[in-house]
Write a protein that holds these residues in place. Structure first.
Motif, PDB file in Angstrom:
ATOM      1  N   UNK A 165       0.791  -1.178   0.289  1.00 44.47           N
ATOM      2  CA  UNK A 165      -0.047  -0.015   0.066  1.00 44.47           C
ATOM      3  C   UNK A 165       0.778   1.287  -0.043  1.00 44.47           C
ATOM      4  N   UNK A 166       1.951   1.154   0.824  1.00 45.34           N
ATOM      5  CA  UNK A 166       2.735   2.418   0.698  1.00 45.34           C
ATOM      6  C   UNK A 166       3.277   2.749  -0.455  1.00 45.34           C
ATOM      7  N   UNK A 167       3.739   1.472  -1.152  1.00 42.16           N
ATOM      8  CA  UNK A 167       4.566   1.771  -2.482  1.00 42.16           C
ATOM      9  C   UNK A 167       3.623   2.247  -3.513  1.00 42.16           C
ATOM     10  N   UNK A 168       2.443   1.746  -3.180  1.00 48.10           N
ATOM     11  CA  UNK A 168       1.189   2.248  -4.336  1.00 48.10           C
ATOM     12  C   UNK A 168       0.951   3.708  -3.980  1.00 48.10           C
ATOM     13  N   UNK A 169       1.127   4.205  -2.682  1.00 51.62           N
ATOM     14  CA  UNK A 169       0.806   5.586  -2.383  1.00 51.62           C
ATOM     15  C   UNK A 169       1.882   6.548  -2.943  1.00 51.62           C
ATOM     16  N   UNK A 170       2.902   6.295  -2.710  1.00 51.06           N
ATOM     17  CA  UNK A 170       4.118   6.976  -2.959  1.00 51.06           C
ATOM     18  C   UNK A 170       4.842   6.590  -4.401  1.00 51.06           C
ATOM     19  N   UNK A 171       4.638   7.421  -5.480  1.00 50.96           N
ATOM     20  CA  UNK A 171       5.251   6.890  -6.825  1.00 50.96           C
ATOM     21  C   UNK A 171       6.733   7.453  -6.950  1.00 50.96           C
ATOM     22  N   UNK A 172       7.227   8.534  -6.007  1.00 50.20           N
ATOM     23  CA  UNK A 172       8.599   9.089  -6.170  1.00 50.20           C
ATOM     24  C   UNK A 172       9.006   9.508  -5.009  1.00 50.20           C
ATOM     25  N   UNK A 173       8.348   9.586  -3.795  1.00 47.52           N
ATOM     26  CA  UNK A 173       9.064   9.629  -2.747  1.00 47.52           C
ATOM     27  C   UNK A 173       9.311   8.390  -2.016  1.00 47.52           C
ATOM     28  N   UNK A 174      10.366   8.803  -1.168  1.00 50.90           N
ATOM     29  CA  UNK A 174      11.118   7.509  -0.404  1.00 50.90           C
ATOM     30  C   UNK A 174      10.047   6.757   0.596  1.00 50.90           C
ATOM     31  N   UNK A 175       9.056   7.241   0.987  1.00 47.67           N
ATOM     32  CA  UNK A 175       7.995   6.930   1.876  1.00 47.67           C
ATOM     33  C   UNK A 175       7.694   5.874   1.398  1.00 47.67           C
ATOM     34  N   UNK A 176       7.617   5.555   0.101  1.00 43.11           N
ATOM     35  CA  UNK A 176       7.078   4.348  -0.614  1.00 43.11           C
ATOM     36  C   UNK A 176       8.005   2.859  -0.510  1.00 43.11           C
ATOM     37  N   UNK A 177       9.079   3.285   0.124  1.00 42.84           N
ATOM     38  CA  UNK A 177      10.248   2.201   0.349  1.00 42.84           C
ATOM     39  C   UNK A 177      10.222   1.762   1.808  1.00 42.84           C
ATOM     40  N   UNK A 178      10.058   0.428   2.181  1.00 43.92           N
ATOM     41  CA  UNK A 178      10.146   0.118   3.601  1.00 43.92           C
ATOM     42  C   UNK A 178      11.356   0.312   4.322  1.00 43.92           C
ATOM     43  N   UNK A 179      11.180   0.816   5.579  1.00 40.26           N
ATOM     44  CA  UNK A 179      12.263   1.294   6.425  1.00 40.26           C
ATOM     45  C   UNK A 179      13.261   0.165   6.381  1.00 40.26           C
ATOM     46  N   UNK A 180      12.754  -0.924   6.622  1.00 43.22           N
ATOM     47  CA  UNK A 180      13.617  -2.045   6.788  1.00 43.22           C
ATOM     48  C   UNK A 180      14.296  -2.377   5.747  1.00 43.22           C
TER      49      UNK A 180
END
Lengths: 450, 431
Positions: A165-180
């Motif tokens: 879901x996060x990956x789908x939410x953020x196309x360009x921002x690194x919030x779309x990549x998991x912290x771990x």
């Protein structure tokens, strides 16, 4: 009629002048390191924390997880400390220590007897710049973080769903990549990756020292100058300007199937503004909106969907404004037995639409504000949590003044503010809708999706 | 009218931190005992009202009744339904928590000084006069069923529930206090009312309070709060007999990382060797990064993110357990290392240096627990339920320091039994 209720609200607010009275002192060392002291003299204990303004969203592409990997490696030793010695010394002094990494920060803390503060500063300042790593440390610890990913993410359908879901939410921002980190990138992290991140971000002018507990600010200042004040700043430290999201112009939808799902549910997230320095009003309205809609049995969604139509076992709305870049406003509905995900999603949308027509119940809003005022009193029972609040905010682009203005901004939110903020945030083209589901065959066999 | 049972003023003076708290034991005018620490610097009180017995009081065939009953306490009372009750609590900004555990029903509250009386009256209505109306029973039942179904697909829950089932067959400890889908679906309102009468009474209640309240005010508060509860709770169950032999139980579950719970029978809280066992466990697999298991399994070999062991001393049965999680192709390696460490510790015991380090940590860390009204209230109620004396906080570190290397080596041989180690592994281990 509404005017009268508002007046009653104000009267209640005046009758209960609950003030925070947090004993907070702050100052900046000569090398740019910010210091916050939270005094609490009830027990002879102190929490010593260093927060770096660098998290997973500050990583370069291709090395996801390196911020968190480095956090593990900081326990591996310096010129003065053997691998593992840091934690052993803390433990021998009756203390405990750990660290955590998020999108916007990495933080290290020790909780010890107040008279051991100097020792903690000595060791923590040492590993800010003197880390020594061997190839052997790297490989074993990389196995550990992969097992951590297994435990937190791979073994949980809900966590894998959230990651997608996060990956789908953020196309360009690194919030779309998991912290771990993504697994395939974690598997190739090496010494150079870790050191590159360390050298770029670990410096006093990129760090905040927070000391909470039975301490005197003057004494903390003297110690901080002795141990942290002597470390030269990193002159090459760059402004934190991460790739931002483009305007979202199309609603995104996803279905995530996993045989380990016991309870199917629907999530909806909307890209939303965060708290910005000097500009927190929209975030304050969204914070109260989340409470009005989806916190507790008297929230709008619970009233309509759990107690009213009984289509939901659980509903929630949540929003966290503490974030350096755009955050999300989230809704969740867990349908009752016999209610499909499609019906649940429609019920959720219907309830939100009704709310926009009906507006905010003035007494409910006043109760929420009363609870927020009381939270300021309860929060004083834990100086740690006060320290954490400052750490998160200061590493997310806010100032001390913003943090201290926040409670009053929440109290000032009006019904009009809430509805206007809701109107702006509930834009379907700005959303991601996720369905967490059991594989179709299994669900069909059990006759759940009618 | 307050009677001081013990004017016990306890100054905790433990190095390195010197925490000073004054614990008073009081009795309410009606005779209910409570432990109090007055702390007037923040205008609120943390209150614990715990009842011994908990989910172990479930009647045969009614597993889950106590848990469902506790979940219903805040769902309506008198002329208030669930929403009315929540609304009033919100207005007072009072926070109530109701939780069922194996041996206790724990009710915890915090409320502001400025509306303390109203908060206590509201809390009383939920504890003493819950409505248990059908619509609430059905709604909360659905929530419990949802949790039961989720647990059935959670590898951690599967592992611990499997271990309990094998260890304590026939006793309430063998099954989840949530009950199972059949037992919970069959619970009636009468079962819930019965569970309420059985679990909450004046003869099994333990009270602690920390915060902005005097002894006299607390005494009155307790009597108001508990007025109307029955005198006697239901009889407690008998001891649970440990039934599991050494070996391994594999639960096939399609997930990438295997989860294991391992262990054997433990030691009673009032056993004279308990302190030695407690220190021993700290060295073997206690919290933090310093334990042998953490060192051997994580630090040296990178086989897991987390491993720990723990002594579980319930009222009617004791376990010595550990938990670990490793990828399916590495879990067998992890369990081999654990068996070897368990055996090594049983045979050799800890070193003198390990014992000293553990003592320094445990004695130094103890005062750090007393760091807030809420945490202190929890410690005080726990001490009463464990039947510890009021000056325990002062003597506790001496008891830790009194354990000798000889003691701990003897106790290592006594309580660590590598041949009895049983691993429950949930996952798809390879090799």
């Amino acid at each position: 009629m509404r005017r009268l209720l508002v007046l009653v609200g104000i009267a209640m607010a005046t009758a209960l002048p609950l003030k925070a009275q947090e004993a907070v002192t702050d100052f900046v060392l000569g090398n740019g390191m910010q210091v916050v002291v939270v005094e609490d003299h009830r027990a002879p204990v102190v929490t010593h924390m260093v927060w770096y303004k660098a998290g997973s969203a500050d990583e370069d592409p291709g090395v996801s997880g390196v911020a968190h990997f480095l956090e593990h490696l900081l326990f591996k030793g310096t010129d003065k400390l053997e691998p593992g010695e840091f934690s052993r010394v803390v433990s021998e002094n009756g203390g405990r220590d750990n660290a955590f990494t998020s999108y916007d920060y990495t933080a290290y803390y020790q909780r010890v007897a107040a008279d051991r503060l100097e020792l903690m500063m000595q060791m923590e300042s040492d590993r800010m710049v003197n880390l020594r790593l061997s190839e052997g440390d790297i490989l074993t610890e990389r196995d550990v973080i992969i097992e951590e990913r297994n435990q937190r993410t791979e073994n949980s359908a809900g966590a894998l769903f959230r990651e997608q879901r996060n990956a789908a939410q953020y196309l360009n921002h690194r919030y779309g990549v998991p912290i771990i980190g993504w697994r395939h990138e974690m598997e190739t992290l090496d010494l150079q990756d870790a050191l590159a991140y360390y050298e770029e971000f670990y410096a006093p002018n990129n760090a905040i020292l927070i000391v909470a507990g039975d301490v005197d600010p003057e004494n903390v200042k003297a110690l901080a100058e002795t141990y942290y004040g002597v470390i030269p700043p990193n002159p090459d430290l760059k402004e934190r300007a991460r790739p931002q999201e483009p305007p979202q112009t199309s609603a995104r939808r996803m279905q995530f199937f996993d045989a380990r799902v016991a309870q199917e549910y629907v999530t909806r997230s909307y890209l939303a503004p965060e708290r910005d320095a000097g500009d927190q009003k929209e975030a304050a309205a969204l914070t109260i909106l989340a409470q009005v809609l989806g916190s507790g049995p008297n929230s709008v969604l619970a009233q309509k969907l759990q107690f009213g139509t009984q289509q939901a076992v659980y509903v929630s709305a949540f929003y966290s404004g503490v974030s350096l870049d755009d955050t999300t406003f989230n809704l969740v509905i867990v349908p009752s037995q016999g209610v499909t995900l499609e019906e649940a999603e429609a019920a959720l949308d219907g309830a939100v639409a009704e709310f926009m027509q009906e507006g905010v119940d003035a007494e409910h809003l006043e109760r929420i504000k009363m609870q927020l005022r009381a939270q300021q009193i309860y929060a004083r029972d834990s100086s740690d949590s006060v320290g954490n609040r400052y750490g998160r905010a200061l590493t997310s682009g806010l100032t001390i003044a913003d943090i201290q203005a926040w409670p009053d901004l929440l109290q000032a939110v009006t019904e009009e503010d809430i509805l206007a903020a809701a109107d702006r945030v509930f834009e379907i083209d700005n959303s991601v809708t996720g369905w967490l589901m059991r594989p179709v065959t299994e669900a069909a066999e059990e006759g759940v999706s009618q | 009218m307050i009677r001081y049972l013990l004017a016990a003023i306890v100054l905790m003076a433990a190095l390195p931190a010197r925490a000073e708290i004054e614990i008073k034991e009081i009795a309410s005018p009606q005779g209910t005992k409570a432990w109090l620490v007055e702390e007037h610097s923040i205008p609120f009180v943390a209150l614990n009202v715990w009842f011994r017995g908990g989910a172990s009081l479930d009647l045969p065939g009614k597993r889950g009744a106590t848990n469902l009953m506790v979940g219903l306490l805040e769902e309506g009372t008198g002329d208030m339904d669930a929403q009315d009750f929540a609304r009033e609590a919100e207005e007072l900004a009072a926070e109530f928590e109701y939780e069922a555990y194996d041996d206790v029903v724990a009710i915890s509250a915090r409320f502001l000084t400025e509306n303390r009386d109203q908060a206590v009256d509201l809390l009383r209505k939920s504890v003493v006069e819950p409505r248990f109306d059908k619509i609430s029973v059905d709604r909360v039942r659905e929530q419990v069923l949802s949790i039961i179904r989720s647990d059935a697909k959670d590898p951690d829950k599967i592992a611990s529930q499997t271990f309990d089932a094998l260890a304590f067959a026939g006793h309430p400890y063998a099954t989840s206090l949530n009950g199972n889908e059949e037992s919970v679906a069959a619970l009636t309102r009468d079962d819930i009312v019965k569970a309420h009468q059985n679990a909450l009474a004046l003869d099994n209640v333990y009270v602690s309070a920390v915060g902005d309240i005097t002894a006299e005010e607390l005494g009155d508060l307790i009597d108001r709060l508990l007025a109307g509860l029955p005198e006697n709770s239901a009889p407690l169950p008998g001891d649970a007999t440990y039934q599991l032999a050494g070996g391994e139980t594999l639960v096939d579950f399609a997930t990438p990382q295997s989860v294991a719970i391992f262990g054997h029978e433990g030691i009673k809280r009032d056993d004279p060797d308990f302190f030695a066992a407690y220190i021993l466990n700290h060295i073997l697999g206690g919290s933090g990064f310093e334990s042998r298991l953490m060192n051997e399994v994580r630090e040296k070999r990178g086989l897991t993110y987390g491993i720990s062991s723990f002594l579980i001393a319930k009222d009617f049965g004791q376990l010595y357990l550990g938990s670990v999680a490793s990828a399916n192709d590495r879990i067998n390696q992890a369990t081999d290392v654990i068996r070897a460490e368990w055996t090594r510790m049983a045979e050799e015991g800890p070193t003198a240096e390990e014992l000293e380090r553990a003592k320094t940590y445990l004695t130094g860390a103890y005062p750090l627990r007393f760091d807030g009204n809420g945490p202190i209230a929890n410690i005080l109620v726990g001490m009463q339920m464990d039947d510890l004396p009021i000056d325990y906080v002062v003597t506790r570190n001496d008891k830790v320091n009194a354990v000798t290397l000889e003691d701990i080596r003897r106790v290592a041989k006594r309580i660590l039994r590598p041949e009895d180690l049983h691993f429950v592994i949930v996952g798809q281990p390879e090799g």
